[in-house]
Design a protein around this motif. Sequence first.
Motif, PDB file in Angstrom:
ATOM      1  N   GLY A  12       0.776  -1.228   0.000  1.00 62.27           N
ATOM      2  CA  GLY A  12       0.000   0.000   0.000  1.00 62.27           C
ATOM      3  C   GLY A  12       0.807   1.276   0.000  1.00 62.27           C
ATOM      4  N   ASN A  13       2.107   1.206   0.282  1.00 59.73           N
ATOM      5  CA  ASN A  13       2.941   2.404   0.294  1.00 59.73           C
ATOM      6  C   ASN A  13       3.536   2.599  -1.089  1.00 59.73           C
ATOM      7  OD1 ASN A  13       5.368   4.047   0.529  1.00 59.73           O
ATOM      8  ND2 ASN A  13       5.003   3.959   2.730  1.00 59.73           N
ATOM      9  N   ALA A  20       6.524  -4.668  -1.768  1.00 62.08           N
ATOM     10  CA  ALA A  20       5.421  -4.912  -0.837  1.00 62.08           C
ATOM     11  C   ALA A  20       5.223  -6.399  -0.592  1.00 62.08           C
ATOM     12  CB  ALA A  20       4.138  -4.298  -1.370  1.00 62.08           C
ATOM     13  N   LYS A  40       1.737   0.855   5.600  1.00 63.40           N
ATOM     14  CA  LYS A  40       1.439   1.517   4.330  1.00 63.40           C
ATOM     15  C   LYS A  40       1.583   3.033   4.408  1.00 63.40           C
ATOM     16  CE  LYS A  40      -3.523   1.224   5.076  1.00 63.40           C
ATOM     17  NZ  LYS A  40      -4.765   0.651   4.579  1.00 63.40           N
TER      18      LYS A  40
END
Length: 112
Positions: A12-13, A20, A40
């Motif tokens: 999510g980052n 990820a 994230k």
Amino acid sequence: MAIPDDIYIEPGNYLTAELAAKTFATVGLSNCFSKFKICKEGHLWRVGRDDPSRINTEIAAVRVPFHGDLALTSIGAIYVARFNSGCIEWIRPIDELSADSRSLLNGPLEEA
């Protein structure tokens, strides 16, 4: 010999999209089988331990105010993550850093 910690990169980052849902080893934090994650939002959290002498002992998640560069290793790859007061600024392959920057890393540069 250093005892590695695990650091998991939560999906999510945007900074860590290609990395990820992967777990890396690092010896630049606590050196005691601790579990960390980069959430994230980009914050570094200590989320647990793998300590055989403390089976079934839970610890509360704690935000870690780490500041500096941290070597993250996995099979066949070494990355460097830069944190500013516990929040990630970037993650890059080790090859993209200058020799001077590599010498300042927190943790050894060995593949897992």
